[in-house]
Scaffold this motif. Structure first.
Motif, short mmCIF file in Angstrom:
data_model
loop_
_atom_site.label_atom_id
_atom_site.label_comp_id
_atom_site.label_asym_id
_atom_site.label_seq_id
_atom_site.Cartn_x
_atom_site.Cartn_y
_atom_site.Cartn_z
N ALA A 59 -0.88 -16.03 -67.14
CA ALA A 59 -0.42 -17.10 -67.88
C ALA A 59 1.08 -16.80 -68.21
N ARG A 60 1.51 -15.54 -68.30
CA ARG A 60 2.96 -15.24 -68.71
C ARG A 60 3.87 -15.36 -67.30
N ILE A 61 3.17 -15.29 -66.13
CA ILE A 61 3.96 -15.10 -64.80
C ILE A 61 4.02 -16.70 -64.55
N GLY A 62 2.99 -17.39 -64.59
CA GLY A 62 3.19 -18.81 -64.32
C GLY A 62 2.16 -18.92 -62.94
N PRO A 63 2.12 -19.97 -62.50
CA PRO A 63 1.04 -20.46 -61.48
C PRO A 63 1.69 -19.67 -60.01
N ARG A 64 0.59 -19.58 -59.33
CA ARG A 64 1.16 -19.27 -57.90
C ARG A 64 1.65 -20.44 -57.31
N GLU A 65 2.87 -20.35 -56.56
CA GLU A 65 3.36 -21.61 -55.49
C GLU A 65 2.47 -21.63 -54.41
N ALA A 66 2.66 -22.76 -53.67
CA ALA A 66 1.72 -23.22 -52.59
C ALA A 66 1.96 -21.87 -51.44
N ILE A 67 3.19 -21.60 -51.22
CA ILE A 67 3.29 -20.58 -50.11
C ILE A 67 2.69 -19.41 -50.42
N GLU A 68 2.66 -18.70 -51.82
CA GLU A 68 1.91 -17.63 -52.15
C GLU A 68 0.27 -17.92 -52.02
N GLU A 69 -0.22 -18.85 -52.39
CA GLU A 69 -1.35 -19.30 -52.17
C GLU A 69 -2.04 -19.28 -50.78
N GLU A 70 -0.95 -19.96 -49.94
CA GLU A 70 -1.43 -19.82 -48.43
C GLU A 70 -1.37 -18.58 -47.81
N MET A 71 -0.70 -17.77 -48.30
CA MET A 71 -0.39 -16.24 -47.74
C MET A 71 -1.63 -15.54 -48.18
N LEU A 72 -1.92 -15.78 -49.45
CA LEU A 72 -3.13 -14.94 -49.83
C LEU A 72 -4.46 -15.37 -49.05
N GLU A 73 -4.58 -16.44 -48.94
CA GLU A 73 -5.74 -17.37 -48.53
C GLU A 73 -6.03 -16.76 -46.88
N SER A 74 -4.76 -16.41 -46.18
CA SER A 74 -4.79 -16.19 -44.98
C SER A 74 -5.01 -14.82 -44.57
N VAL A 75 -4.82 -13.85 -45.49
CA VAL A 75 -5.08 -12.38 -45.55
C VAL A 75 -6.01 -11.84 -46.14
N LEU A 76 -6.63 -12.44 -47.13
CA LEU A 76 -7.88 -11.98 -47.98
C LEU A 76 -9.06 -13.13 -47.82
N ASP A 77 -10.14 -12.13 -47.66
CA ASP A 77 -11.53 -12.88 -47.54
C ASP A 77 -11.81 -13.65 -48.48
N ASP A 78 -11.43 -12.99 -49.92
CA ASP A 78 -12.17 -13.57 -51.03
C ASP A 78 -10.90 -13.39 -52.30
N SER A 83 -5.50 -12.45 -58.13
CA SER A 83 -4.57 -11.98 -56.75
C SER A 83 -3.23 -12.52 -57.10
N ARG A 84 -2.33 -11.60 -56.86
CA ARG A 84 -0.93 -12.27 -56.80
C ARG A 84 -0.06 -11.49 -55.61
N LEU A 85 0.89 -11.93 -55.27
CA LEU A 85 1.97 -11.24 -54.26
C LEU A 85 3.01 -10.65 -55.40
N SER A 86 3.12 -9.28 -55.63
CA SER A 86 4.32 -9.12 -56.42
C SER A 86 5.75 -9.50 -56.14
N CYS A 87 5.83 -9.66 -54.81
CA CYS A 87 7.13 -10.14 -54.44
C CYS A 87 7.65 -11.82 -54.93
N GLN A 88 6.40 -12.37 -55.42
CA GLN A 88 6.71 -13.79 -55.87
C GLN A 88 6.62 -13.63 -57.67
N ILE A 89 6.75 -12.52 -58.17
CA ILE A 89 6.74 -12.35 -59.62
C ILE A 89 8.23 -11.68 -59.79
N LYS A 90 8.94 -13.06 -60.44
CA LYS A 90 10.31 -12.70 -60.77
C LYS A 90 10.47 -12.03 -62.04
N LEU A 91 11.01 -11.04 -62.31
CA LEU A 91 11.06 -10.33 -63.53
C LEU A 91 12.04 -10.92 -64.50
#
Length: 106
Positions: A59-78, A83-91
């Protein structure tokens, strides 16, 4: 600087000082955090920086963007809500104490 915490699959805790505007992946790679590779350099083209976050931290980070969602769905079975990509978490300063659980690659 913002201190973030990486938790290894074995429970080892590693605190890293991150620069504002840096991604979680950049901070991890700079600090040599095991399990965070960042093979694509943060272009959201791989999942070698996959982490899990708590619901509160998500909730602090904010929702996944579509590109992150697509990448996660393409490489993870579940893809889990944690699940987040830490490259998409701006500190930023308000993310002080953010906990990122490193996912064991199998």
């Amino acid at each position: 600087m913002t201190t973030i915490v990486f938790i290894q699959p074995d429970g080892t805790r590693r605190e890293v000082d991150a620069k504002a505007g840096e991604s979680g992946m950049q901070a991890a790679v700079r600090a040599g955090v095991d399990g965070i590779v960042g093979e694509c350099g943060g272009a959201c083209m791989c999942a070698t920086c996959h982490v899990q976050v708590s619901e509160a931290d998500d909730a602090r980070i904010g929702p996944r963007e579509a590109i992150e969602e697509e990448m996660l769905e393409s490489v993870l079975d579940d893809v889990s809500p944690a699940s987040r990509l830490s490259c998409q978490i701006k500190l930023r300063p308000d993310l002080e104490g953010l906990v990122l659980n490193v996912v064991e690659v199998v």
